[in-house]
Design an enzyme around this catalytic site. Structure first.
Site, mmCIF file in Angstrom:
data_model
loop_
_atom_site.group_PDB
_atom_site.id
_atom_site.type_symbol
_atom_site.label_atom_id
_atom_site.label_comp_id
_atom_site.label_asym_id
_atom_site.label_seq_id
_atom_site.Cartn_x
_atom_site.Cartn_y
_atom_site.Cartn_z
ATOM 1 N N CYS A 166 0.802 -1.220 0.000
ATOM 2 C CA CYS A 166 0.000 0.000 0.000
ATOM 3 C C CYS A 166 0.833 1.268 0.000
ATOM 4 O O CYS A 166 0.286 2.367 -0.031
ATOM 5 C CB CYS A 166 -0.943 -0.018 1.193
ATOM 6 N N HIS A 306 -1.994 8.231 6.110
ATOM 7 C CA HIS A 306 -2.339 6.940 5.502
ATOM 8 C C HIS A 306 -3.772 6.585 5.901
ATOM 9 O O HIS A 306 -4.559 6.157 5.064
ATOM 10 C CB HIS A 306 -1.346 5.877 5.976
ATOM 11 N N GLU A 317 -0.470 5.461 13.737
ATOM 12 C CA GLU A 317 -0.053 6.596 12.918
ATOM 13 C C GLU A 317 -0.245 7.919 13.645
ATOM 14 O O GLU A 317 0.620 8.796 13.607
ATOM 15 C CB GLU A 317 -0.818 6.611 11.592
ATOM 16 N N LYS A 335 -9.277 8.591 2.583
ATOM 17 C CA LYS A 335 -9.827 7.247 2.388
ATOM 18 C C LYS A 335 -11.287 7.141 2.837
ATOM 19 O O LYS A 335 -11.977 6.196 2.460
ATOM 20 C CB LYS A 335 -8.958 6.203 3.093
ATOM 21 N N HIS A 340 -9.641 2.546 0.033
ATOM 22 C CA HIS A 340 -8.210 2.213 0.028
ATOM 23 C C HIS A 340 -7.868 1.510 -1.279
ATOM 24 O O HIS A 340 -8.220 0.342 -1.482
ATOM 25 C CB HIS A 340 -7.897 1.317 1.222
ATOM 26 N N PHE A 399 1.778 -3.564 3.870
ATOM 27 C CA PHE A 399 2.086 -4.884 4.398
ATOM 28 C C PHE A 399 3.573 -5.181 4.184
ATOM 29 O O PHE A 399 4.182 -4.733 3.211
ATOM 30 C CB PHE A 399 1.253 -5.944 3.701
#
Length: 411
Positions: A166, A306, A317, A335, A340, A399
Site C-alpha cells: 500500500c 495513511h 499513525e 480514504k 483504500h 504490508f
C-alpha cells in the site's frame, strides 16, 4: 539519513481515475466535499462476504485507450494510461516533440492484473490449458502498467514499477524524484494504479479481518480515526504526476503546481500485516523525508495521513505524527471518500496533497463522527478547512512493514 542539499522536483501535471470521478479536478471536488464513494453491491464481488467497495464510475476503457488496444490491457493498465494522458496534457507536454530518452516512467502497483489472472484461472479450470489466453502474462505482470504507459508516450528512459504494497504509489514518486536528481531524466511520469475489486483478492482481505463489515451502510464504512472504525473499504483507481527538473520546467514556461521536496522510506521489521504499534519504522521514514527536504517538524502545516480506518493503523499513525511532528498540523485522510486503493492509494493521496497546497484547502476526513480518544492530533472533520499550506507530508504504509513518506512544498 544525513541532511543533503535540497532538491525540488517540480510537479507540472496531475491526472486521476478514481471512485471520486474521472479527472483530477472532478475527483478533487468530491474529496473536498467529503462525500463517500462507497456504494452498495459491486457486481464483480457478488457472492463474497465483502461485496461492496469504491469502484471507478462510468469508466469507458475503449475511450481511454482505444478500441483496438482495450482487449489486451488489464484494467489496471487502462487506468494508468488514462491518468497519464490527463497528467501529460495538464503539464502541457507533447510526447511527439520530446526527447524520449530523457523521459522515465515509474509507477506503483501492489497486485498486478488481478482481474485477468482470476478470469484466466477460471478458463484453465473450466476449459483446460489450451484455452488460456496467450496475453495472460503481459496482462497480469506488475511491470506492464509502466511498460504500456511508456509505449503510449514514447518514454524511452528508465522504466519500472515499485511494489511496496500500500506504499507503492508513494515509493514510485520518491524514486521518480531520484531519477531527476541523478540527472538521468528531465521528466518522469509517476504515480500508481490498482484494479483489484475481484473476488479472490477482496475475499483474502476479508478473511484476514482487514475490511469493514458495514455491508448495510457502505457509505459510512470507511471512517478513518473514528472510534467506531472497523476496517478499510477496498477501492480501485490510478493517479499520475508529471515530475520535472525545475530548470527544465522553467525553461519551457511550465506552470509548477507544487514541489516534491523530500522522500523517506523504511521497514518496520516487525510483522507481515500489522503495523509496529510503536511506529518506529514510520517515524524513521518521516524523519528521513523531512531531513531530505532540509525541513523540521515545525515547518509542516498539513499531513495527508495513511489513515486506513483500521483499528491498529490509525492509532499507531496518530501517535507517531504527534510524537514526530506535533499536534499543530491539520491532518486528514481521504480514504473516507475514496476508500483504500492499495498500490494506487499513495499516488491518489499525492495528487490530493498537491491540490491541497495549490487551493489552500484541507479536505475533511469523511465519516469521522467521534474521534478516537487515543488520536491526539488535529484531524480535519465535518468540513474542509481553508489553510495556507507551505509544507505538507503524505504518509503511506504497507504490508511487510514498508513505509514511504513524501514532503511537498508550495511553488
Amino acid at each position: 539519513m544525513a541532511a543533503t542539499s535540497r532538491f525540488d522536483a517540480a510537479v507540472t501535471g496531475v491526472g486521476m481515475v478514481s471512485s471520486a470521478g474521472i479527472g483530477a479536478r472532478t475527483a478533487w471536488e468530491r474529496i473536498r466535499a467529503g462525500e463517500s464513494t462507497a456504494a452498495g453491491l459491486v457486481p464483480a464481488l457478488e457472492g463474497t462476504p465483502a461485496d461492496f467497495g469504491c469502484a471507478v464510475p462510468a469508466f469507458d476503457p475503449a475511450k481511454a485507450v482505444g478500441r483496438r488496444k482495450v482487449w489486451r490491457l488489464d484494467r489496471s493498465s487502462q487506468f494508468a494510461i488514462a491518468a497519464a494522458a490527463e497528467a501529460l496534457a495538464d503539464a502541457g507536454l507533447d510526447p511527439s516533440t520530446w526527447d524520449g530518452a530523457r523521459v522515465g516512467v515509474v509507477l506503483g502497483n501492489g497486485i498486478g492484473g488481478a482481474a485477468t489472472w482470476e478470469k484466466q484461472h477460471n478458463v484453465l479450470r473450466d476449459e483446460g490449458p489450451l484455452k488460456v489466453s496467450p496475453l495472460l502474462i503481459p496482462m497480469l505482470s506488475l511491470n506492464m502498467s509502466a511498460g504500456y504507459v511508456a509505449m503510449e508516450c514514447g518514454a524511452r528512459g528508465p522504466n519500472f514499477v515499485t511494489a511496496t504494497a500500500c506504499a507503492s504509489g508513494t515509493t514510485a514518486v520518491g524514486m521518480a524524484r531520484e531519477l531527476l536528481r541523478s540527472g538521468q531524466c528531465d521528466v518522469v511520469v509517476t504515480g500508481g494504479t490498482e484494479a483489484c475489486l475481484v473476488p479472490s483478492i477482496v475475499s483474502g482481505f476479508s478473511q484476514m479481518g482487514a475490511l469493514s463489515k458495514r455491508r448495510k451502510a457502505p457509505s459510512t464504512a470507511s471512517r478513518p480515526f473514528d472510534a467506531d472504525r472497523d476496517g478499510f473499504v477496498p477501492a480501485e483507481g490510478a493517479a499520475v504526476l508529471v515530475l520535472e527538473r525545475t530548470e527544465h520546467a522553467k525553461a519551457r514556461g511550465a506552470r509548477i503546481r507544487a514541489f516534491v521536496s523530500g522522500f523517506g522510506a523504511s521497514a518496520d521489521a516487525h510483522h507481515a500485516t500489522a503495523p509496529d504499534p510503536k511506529g518506529t519504522g514510520a517515524e524513521l521514514a518521516v524523519r528521513n523525508a523531512l531531513s531530505d527536504a532540509g525541513l523540521g517538524p515545525a515547518d509542516v502545516d498539513h499531513v495527508n495521513a495513511h489513515g486506513t480506518s483500521t483499528p491498529l493503523n490509525d492509532v499507531a499513525e496518530a501517535r507517531m505524527i504527534r510524537r514526530v511532528i506535533g499536534d499543530h498540523p491539520a491532518v486528514t485522510s481521504i480514504k473516507g471518500v475514496v476508500g483504500h486503493a492499495l498500490g494506487a492509494a499513495g499516488a491518489i493521496e499525492a495528487v490530493a496533497t498537491v491540490l491541497t497546497i495549490e487551493d489552500g484547502h484541507v479536505p475533511p476526513t469523511a465519516n469521522l463522527e467521534c474521534l478516537d480518544p487515543e488520536v491526539e492530533v488535529d484531524v480535519v472533520a465535518k468540513a474542509g478547512r481553508d489553510l495556507t499550506v507551505e509544507v505538507a507530508v503524505s504518509n503511506s504504509f504497507g504490508f511487510g512493514g514498508q513505509n514511504a513518506v513524501l514532503v511537498f512544498s508550495k511553488a
